[in-house]
Write a protein that holds these residues in place. Sequence first.
Motif, PDB file in Angstrom:
ATOM      1  N   LEU A 168       0.238 108.358  78.984  1.00 34.64           N
ATOM      2  CA  LEU A 168      -0.532 107.600  78.637  1.00 34.64           C
ATOM      3  C   LEU A 168      -1.400 106.640  79.580  1.00 34.64           C
ATOM      4  N   GLU A 169      -2.374 106.710  78.726  1.00 36.77           N
ATOM      5  CA  GLU A 169      -3.373 106.893  79.829  1.00 36.77           C
ATOM      6  C   GLU A 169      -3.478 105.459  79.856  1.00 36.77           C
ATOM      7  N   LEU A 170      -3.519 104.793  81.057  1.00 36.64           N
ATOM      8  CA  LEU A 170      -3.345 103.244  81.229  1.00 36.64           C
ATOM      9  C   LEU A 170      -2.545 102.243  80.596  1.00 36.64           C
ATOM     10  N   GLY A 171      -1.343 103.347  80.379  1.00 36.28           N
ATOM     11  CA  GLY A 171      -0.237 103.158  79.709  1.00 36.28           C
ATOM     12  C   GLY A 171      -0.266 102.083  78.198  1.00 36.28           C
ATOM     13  N   THR A 172      -1.146 102.811  77.187  1.00 35.56           N
ATOM     14  CA  THR A 172      -1.579 102.641  76.299  1.00 35.56           C
ATOM     15  C   THR A 172      -0.825 103.454  75.323  1.00 35.56           C
TER      16      THR A 172
END
Length: 323
Positions: A168-172
């Motif tokens: 998940l890109e930067l947790g998003t």
Amino acid sequence: MVTGPTIRTVLGDIPPADLGVCNAHDHLFLRSPQLPGQELADAGAAAAELAAFRAAGGAAVIQWTPYGMGRGAAELPRLARESGVTVVAATGLHQAAHYAPGTVERVRPDLADLFVTELTEGIGGTGTRAGMIKVAGGFHGLDPHARYTMAAAAEAQRATGAAIGVHLELGTGALDVLEFLCGELAVSPDRVILGHLNRSPDLAVHRTAAEAGAYLAFDGPSRANHATDWRLPEALAALAEAGFGDRILLGGDTTTAAARSVDGGPGMPHLLRRLRSRLELDLGADLVTRFLTDNPARAFAAEWGRGGSEVGAGVEEGGVGGG
């Protein structure tokens, strides 16, 4: 003969109970155009890192390095055997930005078959089988590359039973991933592992993802530019108090040479030497031990299928390469 769900390691399938204390997301080998000069390509350094992890009490490492990013598939069995650390390799495909021009286009037509082959027969000509599928989302969304890659991963998952780990890109984008993978593509949520949730400490999103049945990986501690170590106890406590302690995985996600412990960084041992004791202060030793043992043993175990007829209905035919 091992019966029932097993974990597919680079040395063969093992019962889940044999996994032990597990770093559920890390890298022994990795290269990317996005990280020039920081490649994890030194087998000697990888061996030293495994030894340091073992000395800290570690027993298993899940390497999420996918196709075409220098997985070191030929080296992994020797490193696992000599270190005594169980190693699981990955197939899959990262964001297009992590590949040299032409790489993604070359494998795209036959992607699901590539994943299945690496899970059931071996990576390239090494004979080393992958034990999970790694794919990636984008920042707060899914671009066409992510959707195509996840569709291939879903086909391979149905054919083999393997878990799908998602960067998940930067947790998003966690809920976008679940809507697509588990909603549109009908992957069982308990076959999905959402990575990097520590980078976006949105407790409501974490709880929604856990309620859906996915595993939540909090990986990559000790990074000052993310809300990692200092927000992690709060996030994990909230999940545990809501009854989702069985959904949590912990990992280190070492992605650069400078981050290795043998090169002066935190590396793999940090997970057990520092983060584990910090989490135990707030959550208790028993719960943190579950995060490191019972949960990954379930998350990465599969009733392995042989692939074949289930694959290919949604992906064009074409050639693939190793990597």
